[in-house]
Design a protein around this motif. Structure first.
Motif, PDB file in Angstrom:
ATOM      1  N   MET A   1      79.920  39.544 -62.879  1.00  0.00           N
ATOM      2  CA  MET A   1      79.488  39.969 -61.564  1.00  0.00           C
ATOM      3  C   MET A   1      78.919  41.385 -61.678  1.00  0.00           C
ATOM      4  N   ARG A   2      77.888  41.656 -60.904  1.00  0.00           N
ATOM      5  CA  ARG A   2      77.271  42.986 -60.858  1.00  0.00           C
ATOM      6  C   ARG A   2      77.618  43.666 -59.543  1.00  0.00           C
ATOM      7  N   VAL A   3      77.563  44.993 -59.552  1.00  0.00           N
ATOM      8  CA  VAL A   3      77.721  45.765 -58.319  1.00  0.00           C
ATOM      9  C   VAL A   3      76.416  46.532 -58.113  1.00  0.00           C
ATOM     10  N   ILE A   4      75.891  46.454 -56.894  1.00  0.00           N
ATOM     11  CA  ILE A   4      74.551  46.956 -56.586  1.00  0.00           C
ATOM     12  C   ILE A   4      74.598  47.816 -55.327  1.00  0.00           C
ATOM     13  N   ASN A   5      73.817  48.911 -55.335  1.00  0.00           N
ATOM     14  CA  ASN A   5      73.665  49.757 -54.161  1.00  0.00           C
ATOM     15  C   ASN A   5      72.720  49.030 -53.208  1.00  0.00           C
ATOM     16  N   GLN A   6      73.204  48.686 -52.025  1.00  0.00           N
ATOM     17  CA  GLN A   6      72.417  47.919 -51.053  1.00  0.00           C
ATOM     18  C   GLN A   6      71.186  48.677 -50.576  1.00  0.00           C
ATOM     19  N   GLY A   7      71.268  49.985 -50.480  1.00  0.00           N
ATOM     20  CA  GLY A   7      70.174  50.783 -49.936  1.00  0.00           C
ATOM     21  C   GLY A   7      68.933  50.836 -50.810  1.00  0.00           C
ATOM     22  N   ASN A   8      69.127  50.830 -52.144  1.00  0.00           N
ATOM     23  CA  ASN A   8      67.962  50.950 -53.031  1.00  0.00           C
ATOM     24  C   ASN A   8      67.928  49.897 -54.133  1.00  0.00           C
ATOM     25  N   ASP A   9      68.842  48.932 -54.087  1.00  0.00           N
ATOM     26  CA  ASP A   9      68.941  47.835 -55.063  1.00  0.00           C
ATOM     27  C   ASP A   9      69.138  48.296 -56.500  1.00  0.00           C
ATOM     28  N   VAL A  10      69.682  49.493 -56.701  1.00  0.00           N
ATOM     29  CA  VAL A  10      69.991  49.976 -58.041  1.00  0.00           C
ATOM     30  C   VAL A  10      71.299  49.331 -58.502  1.00  0.00           C
ATOM     31  N   VAL A  11      71.274  48.764 -59.698  1.00  0.00           N
ATOM     32  CA  VAL A  11      72.473  48.168 -60.281  1.00  0.00           C
ATOM     33  C   VAL A  11      73.376  49.296 -60.764  1.00  0.00           C
ATOM     34  N   ILE A  12      74.589  49.325 -60.256  1.00  0.00           N
ATOM     35  CA  ILE A  12      75.553  50.359 -60.618  1.00  0.00           C
ATOM     36  C   ILE A  12      76.317  49.945 -61.877  1.00  0.00           C
ATOM     37  N   ALA A  13      76.646  48.656 -61.976  1.00  0.00           N
ATOM     38  CA  ALA A  13      77.315  48.121 -63.165  1.00  0.00           C
ATOM     39  C   ALA A  13      76.957  46.647 -63.304  1.00  0.00           C
ATOM     40  N   LYS A  14      76.787  46.212 -64.546  1.00  0.00           N
ATOM     41  CA  LYS A  14      76.394  44.822 -64.813  1.00  0.00           C
ATOM     42  C   LYS A  14      77.575  43.897 -65.067  1.00  0.00           C
ATOM     43  N   GLN A  15      78.685  44.445 -65.491  1.00  0.00           N
ATOM     44  CA  GLN A  15      79.876  43.642 -65.793  1.00  0.00           C
ATOM     45  C   GLN A  15      81.071  44.203 -65.025  1.00  0.00           C
ATOM     46  N   VAL A  16      81.384  43.586 -63.904  1.00  0.00           N
ATOM     47  CA  VAL A  16      82.487  44.056 -63.069  1.00  0.00           C
ATOM     48  C   VAL A  16      83.694  43.142 -63.265  1.00  0.00           C
ATOM     49  N   ARG A  17      84.785  43.741 -63.676  1.00  0.00           N
ATOM     50  CA  ARG A  17      86.044  43.015 -63.798  1.00  0.00           C
ATOM     51  C   ARG A  17      86.857  43.307 -62.539  1.00  0.00           C
ATOM     52  N   SER A  18      87.598  42.317 -62.069  1.00  0.00           N
ATOM     53  CA  SER A  18      88.398  42.472 -60.851  1.00  0.00           C
ATOM     54  C   SER A  18      89.862  42.662 -61.181  1.00  0.00           C
ATOM     55  N   ALA A  19      90.513  43.493 -60.405  1.00  0.00           N
ATOM     56  CA  ALA A  19      91.958  43.677 -60.478  1.00  0.00           C
ATOM     57  C   ALA A  19      92.494  43.467 -59.070  1.00  0.00           C
ATOM     58  N   HIS A  20      92.994  42.249 -58.810  1.00  0.00           N
ATOM     59  CA  HIS A  20      93.438  41.901 -57.462  1.00  0.00           C
ATOM     60  C   HIS A  20      94.919  41.563 -57.392  1.00  0.00           C
ATOM     61  N   THR A  21      95.575  41.382 -58.537  1.00  0.00           N
ATOM     62  CA  THR A  21      97.004  41.095 -58.532  1.00  0.00           C
ATOM     63  C   THR A  21      97.778  42.397 -58.745  1.00  0.00           C
ATOM     64  N   PHE A  22      99.058  42.370 -58.445  1.00  0.00           N
ATOM     65  CA  PHE A  22      99.873  43.566 -58.593  1.00  0.00           C
ATOM     66  C   PHE A  22      99.794  44.112 -60.018  1.00  0.00           C
ATOM     67  N   PHE A  23      99.986  43.261 -61.006  1.00  0.00           N
ATOM     68  CA  PHE A  23     100.011  43.733 -62.387  1.00  0.00           C
ATOM     69  C   PHE A  23      98.641  44.158 -62.896  1.00  0.00           C
ATOM     70  N   SER A  24      97.584  43.464 -62.505  1.00  0.00           N
ATOM     71  CA  SER A  24      96.243  43.883 -62.951  1.00  0.00           C
ATOM     72  C   SER A  24      95.841  45.203 -62.301  1.00  0.00           C
ATOM     73  N   ARG A  25      96.249  45.436 -61.059  1.00  0.00           N
ATOM     74  CA  ARG A  25      95.984  46.722 -60.399  1.00  0.00           C
ATOM     75  C   ARG A  25      96.798  47.827 -61.043  1.00  0.00           C
ATOM     76  N   LEU A  26      98.061  47.531 -61.366  1.00  0.00           N
ATOM     77  CA  LEU A  26      98.919  48.523 -61.993  1.00  0.00           C
ATOM     78  C   LEU A  26      98.370  48.935 -63.362  1.00  0.00           C
ATOM     79  N   LYS A  27      97.948  47.968 -64.154  1.00  0.00           N
ATOM     80  CA  LYS A  27      97.458  48.253 -65.500  1.00  0.00           C
ATOM     81  C   LYS A  27      96.086  48.910 -65.471  1.00  0.00           C
TER      82      LYS A  27
END
Length: 115
Positions: A1-27
């Motif tokens: 997944m990529r993260v993009i600035n909506q205002g100018n369509d600049v790609v901020i990062a091309k590989q976004v990893r998610s941390a949504h569980t307690f342990f992944s957020r903690l680590k």
């Protein structure tokens, strides 16, 4: 997944990893040896971060519920506690220099897009 600035369509990062569980957020990025220049970590829910046990500095982007940037910290060193901003619901951690390189500012809105 990529993260993009909506205002100018600049790609901020091309590989976004998610941390949504307690342990992944903690680590988070603890104990990692490096952070590749196109990587990012999206932590949610999250209102404040730390860089304890990290080996490198990071840029931190604080987002509200609508993915609007409500705070930015650049080049946050290891063993620090991030700032506290109002209305933060999630955070994106980026390699140092990413905010400056992409021109991301407080008030910008970002979005995520599958690769």
């Amino acid at each position: 997944m990529r993260v993009i600035n909506q205002g100018n369509d600049v790609v901020i990062a091309k590989q976004v990893r998610s941390a949504h569980t307690f342990f992944s957020r903690l680590k988070g990025l603890m104990f990692k040896k490096h952070f590749f220049h196109d990587d990012a970590l999206h932590i949610t829910p999250c209102s404040q971060i730390h860089t304890y046990f990290m080996k490198f500095p990071i840029d931190v982007v604080y987002l509200n519920v609508d993915f609007k940037v409500v705070g930015i910290e650049q080049n946050l060193s290891p063993w620090k506690l991030g700032k506290k901003f109002k209305h933060v619901k999630s955070v994106i951690e980026l390699p140092p220099g990413s905010v400056k390189k992409t021109g991301l500012n407080t008030g910008d809105t970002i979005y995520f897009k599958k690769n």
